[in-house]
Enzyme design. Structure first.
Site, PDB file in Angstrom:
ATOM      1  N   LYS A  11       0.824  -1.213   0.000  1.00 19.46           N
ATOM      2  CA  LYS A  11       0.000   0.000   0.000  1.00 19.46           C
ATOM      3  C   LYS A  11       0.865   1.273   0.000  1.00 19.46           C
ATOM      4  CE  LYS A  11      -4.018  -2.213   2.231  1.00 19.46           C
ATOM      5  NZ  LYS A  11      -5.010  -2.102   3.344  1.00 19.46           N
ATOM      6  N   TYR A  51     -12.247  -2.427  -3.844  1.00 20.86           N
ATOM      7  CA  TYR A  51     -12.765  -2.601  -2.484  1.00 20.86           C
ATOM      8  C   TYR A  51     -14.297  -2.559  -2.446  1.00 20.86           C
ATOM      9  CZ  TYR A  51      -8.223  -2.491  -0.079  1.00 20.86           C
ATOM     10  OH  TYR A  51      -6.971  -2.792   0.407  1.00 20.86           O
ATOM     11  N   ASN A 114      -2.083   0.359   6.706  1.00 18.88           N
ATOM     12  CA  ASN A 114      -1.605  -0.915   7.266  1.00 18.88           C
ATOM     13  C   ASN A 114      -0.747  -1.726   6.291  1.00 18.88           C
ATOM     14  OD1 ASN A 114      -3.652  -1.798   5.657  1.00 18.88           O
ATOM     15  ND2 ASN A 114      -4.760  -2.917   7.236  1.00 18.88           N
ATOM     16  N   HIS A 117      -2.079  -5.429   1.426  1.00 13.02           N
ATOM     17  CA  HIS A 117      -3.341  -6.149   1.182  1.00 13.02           C
ATOM     18  C   HIS A 117      -2.995  -7.571   0.781  1.00 13.02           C
ATOM     19  CE1 HIS A 117      -7.233  -7.323  -0.484  1.00 13.02           C
ATOM     20  NE2 HIS A 117      -6.513  -7.884  -1.449  1.00 13.02           N
ATOM     21  N   GLU A 128      -9.443 -10.895  -7.702  1.00 13.01           N
ATOM     22  CA  GLU A 128      -8.504  -9.786  -7.497  1.00 13.01           C
ATOM     23  C   GLU A 128      -7.322  -9.843  -8.464  1.00 13.01           C
ATOM     24  OE1 GLU A 128      -9.559  -9.147  -2.747  1.00 13.01           O
ATOM     25  OE2 GLU A 128      -7.543  -9.780  -3.320  1.00 13.01           O
TER      26      GLU A 128
HETATM   27  P1  GDP Z   1      -7.671  -7.016   5.497  1.00 10.25           P
HETATM   28  O1  GDP Z   1      -8.184  -8.157   4.657  1.00 10.25           O
HETATM   29  O2  GDP Z   1      -6.861  -7.494   6.679  1.00 10.25           O
HETATM   30  O3  GDP Z   1      -6.921  -5.990   4.689  1.00 10.25           O
HETATM   31  O4  GDP Z   1      -8.943  -6.285   6.146  1.00 10.25           O
HETATM   32  P2  GDP Z   1     -10.422  -6.029   5.555  1.00 10.25           P
HETATM   33  O5  GDP Z   1     -10.629  -6.764   4.272  1.00 10.25           O
HETATM   34  O6  GDP Z   1     -11.370  -6.294   6.671  1.00 10.25           O
HETATM   35  O7  GDP Z   1     -10.444  -4.455   5.292  1.00 10.25           O
HETATM   36  C1  GDP Z   1      -9.817  -3.902   4.155  1.00 10.25           C
HETATM   37  C2  GDP Z   1      -9.026  -2.699   4.594  1.00 10.25           C
HETATM   38  O8  GDP Z   1      -9.912  -1.705   5.102  1.00 10.25           O
HETATM   39  C3  GDP Z   1      -8.046  -2.958   5.762  1.00 10.25           C
HETATM   40  O9  GDP Z   1      -6.801  -3.451   5.343  1.00 10.25           O
HETATM   41  C4  GDP Z   1      -7.925  -1.591   6.383  1.00 10.25           C
HETATM   42  O10 GDP Z   1      -6.984  -0.787   5.676  1.00 10.25           O
HETATM   43  C5  GDP Z   1      -9.319  -1.018   6.194  1.00 10.25           C
HETATM   44  N1  GDP Z   1     -10.124  -1.250   7.397  1.00 10.25           N
HETATM   45  C6  GDP Z   1     -10.687  -2.407   7.816  1.00 10.25           C
HETATM   46  N2  GDP Z   1     -11.379  -2.263   8.956  1.00 10.25           N
HETATM   47  C7  GDP Z   1     -11.250  -0.963   9.294  1.00 10.25           C
HETATM   48  C8  GDP Z   1     -11.747  -0.175  10.375  1.00 10.25           C
HETATM   49  O11 GDP Z   1     -12.428  -0.647  11.272  1.00 10.25           O
HETATM   50  N3  GDP Z   1     -11.402   1.145  10.359  1.00 10.25           N
HETATM   51  C9  GDP Z   1     -10.636   1.683   9.375  1.00 10.25           C
HETATM   52  N4  GDP Z   1     -10.346   2.970   9.429  1.00 10.25           N
HETATM   53  N5  GDP Z   1     -10.155   0.981   8.339  1.00 10.25           N
HETATM   54  C10 GDP Z   1     -10.446  -0.321   8.297  1.00 10.25           C
HETATM   55 MG    MG Z   2      -9.622  -8.185   3.191  1.00 11.88          MG
END
Ligand code: GDP
Ligand code: MG
Length: 141
Positions: A11, A51, A114, A117, A128
């Site tokens: 990222k 996303y 973070n 991905h 994807e």
């Molecule tokens: P990942 O698969 O671990 O990347 O997590 P997810 O698929 O649940 O979410 C996609 C991305 O959205 C994450 O990598 C974070 O950058 C963001 N994200 C997820 N949950 C949160 C949240 O509760 N708050 C915020 N600000 N960002 C989030």
């Molecule tokens: Mg995810």
């Protein structure tokens, strides 16, 4: 063990920190091979489409803004159990919860920024990978 492919994105925060090589080294040390790669500055449309599953989430707009804030490195990783292996290398979504020695524990600043991905299942990995790469751009490794 299943030979799999997964989509990985380094990222904007991690690209800006100049740790692309360090992250690639972790993939390689874990036995994952880079089968495709490109650097790209995502358009808003591309980030929103990628996303789309998170469209209704409260953090969607912040996530899209972040993902278009700078260039990203996008790669297809191939190897035994590549999907889960990459998720283990990444660590938990919130770097505060990420296990020691994971990419997010070492390089991520917050749940928004973070570092990486990774696809979470075989079905999402296929979708994807096809979102960013033509079949001819992915090389058997
Ligand atoms: P990942 O698969 O671990 O990347 O997590 P997810 O698929 O649940 O979410 C996609 C991305 O959205 C994450 O990598 C974070 O950058 C963001 N994200 C997820 N949950 C949160 C949240 O509760 N708050 C915020 N600000 N960002 C989030
Ligand atoms: Mg995810």
């Amino acid at each position: 063990m299943a030979l799999e492919r997964t989509l990985s994105i380094i990222k904007p925060d991690a690209v800006a920190k100049n740790v692309v090589g360090e992250i690639y080294a972790r993939f390689e040390k874990a036995g994952l091979k880079v089968a495709a790669a490109k650097m790209k500055h995502l358009s808003r449309k591309e980030a929103e489409g990628f996303y789309a599953v998170h469209r209704e989430r409260p953090f969607f707009n912040a996530l899209v803004e972040f993902m278009i804030s700078g260039p990203v490195m996008i790669q297809v990783l191939q190897g035994d159990n590549a999907i889960l292996k990459n998720r283990e290398l990444m660590g938990a979504t919130n770097p505060k919860d990420a296990a020691k020695g994971t990419i997010r524990a070492d390089f991520a600043d917050s749940i928004d920024a973070n570092a990486v991905h990774g696809s979470d299942a075989a079905e999402t990995a296929a979708v994807e990978i096809a979102y960013f790469f033509a079949a001819t751009e992915v090389f058997p490794r």
